[in-house]
Design an enzyme around this catalytic site. Structure first.
Site, PDB file in Angstrom:
ATOM      1  CG  HIS A 125      -1.909   0.982   1.396  1.00  0.00           C
ATOM      2  ND1 HIS A 125      -1.634   2.277   1.754  1.00  0.00           N
ATOM      3  CD2 HIS A 125      -3.248   0.915   1.237  1.00  0.00           C
ATOM      4  CE1 HIS A 125      -2.760   2.970   1.808  1.00  0.00           C
ATOM      5  NE2 HIS A 125      -3.762   2.173   1.487  1.00  0.00           N
ATOM      6  CG  ASP A 203       0.584  -2.207   6.237  1.00  0.00           C
ATOM      7  OD1 ASP A 203      -0.341  -2.315   7.067  1.00  0.00           O
ATOM      8  OD2 ASP A 203       0.451  -1.638   5.135  1.00  0.00           O
ATOM      9  CD  GLN A 206      -6.810  -4.750   4.252  1.00  0.00           C
ATOM     10  OE1 GLN A 206      -7.750  -5.426   4.693  1.00  0.00           O
ATOM     11  NE2 GLN A 206      -7.000  -3.551   3.736  1.00  0.00           N
ATOM     12  CE  LYS A 229      -7.204  -0.333   6.056  1.00  0.00           C
ATOM     13  NZ  LYS A 229      -7.960   0.218   4.948  1.00  0.00           N
ATOM     14  CB  CYS A 369      -3.671   3.252  -1.585  1.00  0.00           C
ATOM     15  SG  CYS A 369      -4.868   4.539  -1.327  1.00  0.00           S
TER      16      CYS A 369
END
Ligand SMILES: Cc1ncc(COP(=O)(O)O)c(C=O)c1O
Length: 412
Positions: A125, A203, A206, A229, A369
């Site tokens: 991302h 990261d 998700q 999220k 993104c």
């Protein structure tokens, strides 16, 4: 589908927004990867905080200020416990973008210089690309990429050969790709990076909302994720770091709360985690995020993952019925998070999303993104459907009906 029935959670009624019926149809929300919907427990917790305990933290000598302080501390404890991290090394940020920038500025500016390299992957991302571009440009270091193969995966052998060059200071990559869905072999990647003397930033935007993640066991140096999220509110993210590294790092943002004392020309820094939380923190958001992780914990993250994996398998199977539809990323549901990005021959991704919306189905379309990845895939945009704890097979059926309808509109 017995596998689906067993893993079904039937949680839609816990999400007030899903009671809406736009145009008389149910709201089919398949965009949790963009931002999740919020369960009533989160809305109630934030409402109760503002209605009964609202005051600033760290400085109050009256009862509601002490309550706000306790609520903020309790929230940190809940969030740290959710991901197996220590409270001292759990920093609240604005979002994961700010968490990554914190590392790029505070650690990166002090530790990366000419001749060094930062290694990322082609599936990142922008939040995990641009901060490293800026750092490398400013410090005359090199930014290198691990390639994404035809299956949407990176190879451990390629990682090894990059690390063997001996100049990699940091490897930064997504736990789960927001476009491909790929679940990266994070534990293995961390072991290899550490063996080569590089630090690792993950990261987890998700991953944390959708599968069990134990930051302590993973042994990453930095692990960031974002509250909105994970069924929590916007305006709060999390950075878990390794305590020894965080202690050595200079602060990122400066001002109130992050200091121990300030003189006319000199200041000293507060203890962890406060050193990295300048100004009034996101107090009600922390309360909301704690309610969100409690909600997820009550279900159990293995069950969340089982539910979403079964739905993903069903979604992949049903999407294959649509003529001209191409899914990017690994074909097996067990190797991906709960999302599918796809193109349909003869239709632009924006048209797919717009026509799906007319059927009450919320999809995301665009570059997500991740423009370098789009270039690697040779597409300008994809449509993306993503699932969450409230998603049920009927939502996937509505998606498939909407896609058939969209093709008809285009005369395909
Ligand atoms: C993998 C990944 N990283 C980072 C982000 C950025 O999240 P935020 O905007 O909350 O900082 C996203 C959001 O789409 C994402 O999917």
């Amino acid at each position: 589908m017995p596998q689906l029935a067993e893993s079904s959670l039937n949680l839609a009624s816990e999400f007030p927004i899903l009671a809406q019926r736009p145009g008389g149809r149910p709201l089919v929300y398949l965009d949790a990867a963009s931002t999740s919907q919020k369960p009533r427990a989160v809305l109630d917790a934030m409402n109760e905080h503002y209605s009964k305990h609202n005051a600033n933290v760290h400085r109050g000598l009256y009862s509601i200020a002490r309550e706000a302080d306790a609520a903020y501390q309790h929230a940190r404890a809940r969030v740290a416990a959710f991901t197996g991290a220590s409270e001292r090394a759990t920093i609240f940020t604005k979002n994961v973008t700010e968490a990554i920038n914190l590392v790029a500025y505070a650690w990166g500016r002090a530790n990366v210089g000419a001749g060094d390299a930062v290694l990322i992957t082609q599936m990142e991302h922008h939040a995990n690309v641009v901060p490293w571009q800026m750092l490398c440009r400013e410090r005359e270091a090199t930014l290198r990429y691990l390639e994404v193969d035809e299956r949407g995966e990176v190879s451990l052998e390629a990682l090894d050969s990059e690390l063997a060059r001996g100049d990699v200071r940091l490897v930064a990559f997504a736990h789960v790709s927001n476009v491909l869905g790929t679940i990266n072999p994070v534990a293995e990647m961390i072991v290899r990076a550490h063996a080569a003397g590089a630090l690792v930033l993950i990261d987890g935007a998700q991953a944390v909302p959708h599968m069990p993640v134990d930051v302590g066991a993973l042994d990453a140096d930095f692990y960031g994720w974002t509250g909105h999220k994970a069924l929590g509110p916007t305006g709060i993210g999390v950075l878990h770091g390794r305590t020894e590294i965080l202690e050595q790092m200079p602060p990122f943002l400066t001002g109130g709360d992050m200091i121990s004392s300030v003189d006319f020309f000199e200041s000293s820094w507060n203890e962890l985690p406060h050193k990295f939380e300048a100004g009034t923190p996101p107090i009600a958001e922390a309360v909301g995020l704690a309610a969100a992780v409690d909600f997820l914990s009550a279900i159990g993250m293995p069950r969340v993952r089982a539910h979403e994996q079964a739905l993903t398998a069903y979604m992949l199977e049903r999407l294959a019925e649509i003529p001209g539809l191409r899914i990017v990323g690994p074909p097996e549901a067990e190797r991906r998070g709960g999302l599918a990005s796809f193109t349909i021959e003869g239709m632009h991704a924006h048209d797919i999303a717009e026509l799906a919306d007319r059927a009450g189905v919320c999809l995301r379309a665009g570059h997500h993104c991740a423009q370098p990845l789009m270039r690697r895939l040779g597409v300008s945009a994809t449509a993306r459907a993503s699932v969450a704890v409230h998603t049920e097979p009927s939502d996937i059926d509505a998606l498939i009906a909407a896609l058939h309808g969209a093709r008809e509109v285009f005369g395909l």
